[in-house]
Scaffold this active site. Structure first.
Site, short mmCIF file in Angstrom:
data_model
loop_
_atom_site.label_atom_id
_atom_site.label_comp_id
_atom_site.label_asym_id
_atom_site.label_seq_id
_atom_site.Cartn_x
_atom_site.Cartn_y
_atom_site.Cartn_z
N CYS A 117 -5.29 8.28 -14.14
CA CYS A 117 -5.05 8.89 -12.83
C CYS A 117 -4.27 10.20 -12.93
O CYS A 117 -4.21 10.97 -11.97
CB CYS A 117 -4.33 7.91 -11.91
SG CYS A 117 -5.29 6.42 -11.63
N HIS A 286 -2.02 11.84 -5.82
CA HIS A 286 -3.06 10.93 -6.29
C HIS A 286 -3.23 9.83 -5.24
O HIS A 286 -2.28 9.47 -4.54
CB HIS A 286 -2.65 10.33 -7.64
CG HIS A 286 -3.65 9.33 -8.10
ND1 HIS A 286 -4.97 9.68 -8.33
CD2 HIS A 286 -3.56 8.00 -8.31
CE1 HIS A 286 -5.63 8.60 -8.68
NE2 HIS A 286 -4.80 7.56 -8.68
N ASN A 316 -9.53 4.55 -4.83
CA ASN A 316 -8.91 5.29 -5.93
C ASN A 316 -10.02 5.78 -6.86
O ASN A 316 -10.69 4.97 -7.49
CB ASN A 316 -7.94 4.37 -6.67
CG ASN A 316 -7.24 5.05 -7.84
OD1 ASN A 316 -7.51 6.22 -8.15
ND2 ASN A 316 -6.36 4.32 -8.50
O1 UT7 Z 1 -3.72 3.50 -9.87
C1 UT7 Z 1 -3.96 2.38 -10.58
C2 UT7 Z 1 -4.16 1.11 -9.80
N1 UT7 Z 1 -3.48 1.10 -8.57
C3 UT7 Z 1 -2.42 0.33 -8.34
O2 UT7 Z 1 -1.95 -0.42 -9.17
C4 UT7 Z 1 -1.87 0.44 -6.99
C5 UT7 Z 1 -0.51 -0.14 -6.90
N2 UT7 Z 1 -0.48 -1.53 -6.49
C6 UT7 Z 1 -0.84 -1.93 -5.28
O3 UT7 Z 1 -1.24 -1.14 -4.48
C7 UT7 Z 1 -0.68 -3.40 -4.90
O4 UT7 Z 1 0.05 -4.04 -5.90
C8 UT7 Z 1 -2.02 -4.12 -4.69
C9 UT7 Z 1 -2.66 -3.60 -3.41
C10 UT7 Z 1 -2.94 -3.85 -5.87
C11 UT7 Z 1 -1.81 -5.61 -4.57
O5 UT7 Z 1 -0.91 -5.89 -3.51
P1 UT7 Z 1 0.22 -7.02 -3.71
O6 UT7 Z 1 0.86 -7.20 -2.41
O7 UT7 Z 1 1.04 -6.60 -4.88
O8 UT7 Z 1 -0.67 -8.29 -4.00
P2 UT7 Z 1 -0.56 -9.34 -5.19
O9 UT7 Z 1 -1.45 -8.89 -6.31
O10 UT7 Z 1 0.87 -9.65 -5.51
O11 UT7 Z 1 -1.19 -10.57 -4.49
C12 UT7 Z 1 -0.59 -11.20 -3.33
C13 UT7 Z 1 -1.56 -12.24 -2.82
C14 UT7 Z 1 -2.05 -13.17 -3.92
O12 UT7 Z 1 -2.27 -14.43 -3.34
P3 UT7 Z 1 -1.23 -15.64 -3.58
O13 UT7 Z 1 -1.20 -15.82 -5.06
O14 UT7 Z 1 0.06 -15.13 -3.02
O15 UT7 Z 1 -1.85 -16.74 -2.81
C15 UT7 Z 1 -3.37 -12.58 -4.29
O16 UT7 Z 1 -4.26 -13.52 -4.84
O17 UT7 Z 1 -2.71 -11.59 -2.30
C16 UT7 Z 1 -3.86 -12.07 -2.97
N3 UT7 Z 1 -4.82 -10.98 -3.13
C17 UT7 Z 1 -5.86 -10.79 -2.31
N4 UT7 Z 1 -6.29 -11.45 -1.24
C18 UT7 Z 1 -7.39 -10.98 -0.62
C19 UT7 Z 1 -4.81 -10.02 -4.08
N5 UT7 Z 1 -5.85 -9.19 -3.89
C20 UT7 Z 1 -6.51 -9.64 -2.80
C21 UT7 Z 1 -7.67 -9.21 -2.11
N6 UT7 Z 1 -8.07 -9.91 -1.03
N7 UT7 Z 1 -8.37 -8.13 -2.49
#
Ligand code: UT7
Length: 359
Positions: A117, A286, A316
């Protein structure tokens, strides 16, 4: 004229977005996700994906030709091609030479950058250094990504997602796709290009400074575990079976680091170039997550009129993001000749930084 009076200006830019739109609802046909989950957490409403067989060099060609046309130039006017991507056509050679060949160049040097990125930002610094040194007068810099190649499901599953085939999705693939839903919903395909060239007029236009940083200790926050020569052989059936060829993203840590390090880099580059934040006309960030960018905007105290985001439509697009967001911002009239524009990005590596340019 001495090399120190020579600056690098953005002569033109061009974009290419594949026509196939994939909405959050379409993704929910093949994995356990919803528009209601994705939009509040990321801002993303839809993204574009290429058709099978289309690689980054092909979409880069469209963006490059758009940028060349906008400048009234031809490939023969370019001294160096720089290509940034984390999803190259092949393991090797890099996509830069493939793009150059597509443009009909047979001796023009082509350089590949793999800084994810932060790739385009690093490409801007590279182009600027080459131009200011006098090595080249004009550089074609392209960022292009085909993330859809990282999605492991078969065409029958794509058909269900795109509405070309009858659902429901094969339960085996539904479960596997759901296992990577936190990453699968984030990315989109696209390409953006800039023609950068020497400015010896002394009018103050051009890139004024860069701040680029790397902390390789964070390599494992965002990486692909399978498919590298640390493993012998470098691909194995077990890697595919365990989804080891899918990027690992420590989302929350990346979120935290990006929210902290991008504003720092913007402040650093402003200080380095002797400018105040209030002088900035537009900050182009970005586009990894709209919430990250809202946080950066808040930390810097910038009004809505001084930032622009398009992640809502494209997700992204990694190395393609900065040229895509720049091209659209200029098209919308948000920046133009004389504007002071900041660029900032953070990506896998970790690599991050900021640049400032007088358009
Ligand atoms: O540039 C490189 C890549 N970009 C990034 O890394 C962006 C920075 N990170 C983020 O924007 C956030 O961390 C995400 C949007 C990727 C994820 O958000 P989060 O609040 O950190 O979610 P998480 O991965 O901690 O997951 C929370 C919950 C989990 O469920 P449980 O275990 O609490 O029941 C996940 O399984 O949300 C669930 N989850 C989803 N549910 C529905 C994760 N992704 C999804 C999804 N749809 N797409």
């Amino acid at each position: 004229m001495s090399a120190t009076q020579r600056t690098t200006v953005i002569r033109s830019s061009g974009s290419y977005l594949p026509p196939q739109v994939v909405t959050n609802e379409m993704l929910s046909r093949i994995m356990d996700t919803t528009d209601e989950w994705i939009v509040p957490r990321t801002g993303i409403r839809e993204r574009r994906f290429v058709m099978p067989g289309v690689g980054p060099a092909e979409i880069a060609e469209h963006a490059a030709r758009a940028a060349l046309d906008a400048a009234g130039l031809t490939p023969a006017d370019i001294g160096l091609v720089v290509f940034a991507t984390m999803t190259p056509d092949h393991y090797f050679p890099g996509s830069g030479g493939l793009l150059a060949a597509r443009l009909g160049m047979s001796t023009t040097p082509a350089l590949d950058i793999r800084m994810q990125c932060a790739g385009f930002l690093s490409g801007l610094q590279t182009a600027d250094a080459f131009i200011r040194s006098g090595a080249f007068d004009r550089v074609l810099l392209v960022g292009a990504e085909v993330h859809s190649g990282l999605m492991p499901w078969p065409e029958s599953v794509w058909d269900v997602m795109l509405g070309r085939g009858d659902g429901p999705c094969d339960p085996y693939w539904y479960e596997r796709a759901s296992g990577m839903r936190d990453r699968a919903v984030l990315f989109g395909d696209g390409a953006g290009a800039m023609v950068l060239e020497a400015n010896e007029s002394g009018d103050g236009r051009g890139f004024l400074g860069f701040v680029m940083k790397t902390d390789g200790a964070h390599w494992d926050k965002l990486y692909v575990p399978g498919g590298g020569c640390k493993s012998r052989p470098y691909f194995t059936p077990a890697m595919f079976e365990s989804l080891g060829t899918i990027p690992i993203v420590e989302g929350r840590q990346v979120f935290r680091l990006a929210s902290q390090l991008m504003p720092e880099a913007v402040r650093d580059v402003l200080a380095k170039t002797g400018h105040r934040l209030e002088e900035l006309d537009l900050l182009l960030m970005h586009q990894a997550n709209l919430r990250i960018n809202e946080s950066v905007q808040k930390i810097l105290g910038l009004p809505d009129s001084k930032v622009f985001n398009n992640i809502q439509k494209y997700g992204n697009t990694t190395a393609a993001t900065l040229p895509l967001v720049y091209d659209e911002a200029v098209e919308l009239g948000l920046a133009g000749p004389g504007s002071l524009v900041g660029f900032t990005a953070l990506g896998a590596g970790l690599h991050w930084g900021a640049a400032i340019a007088r358009l």
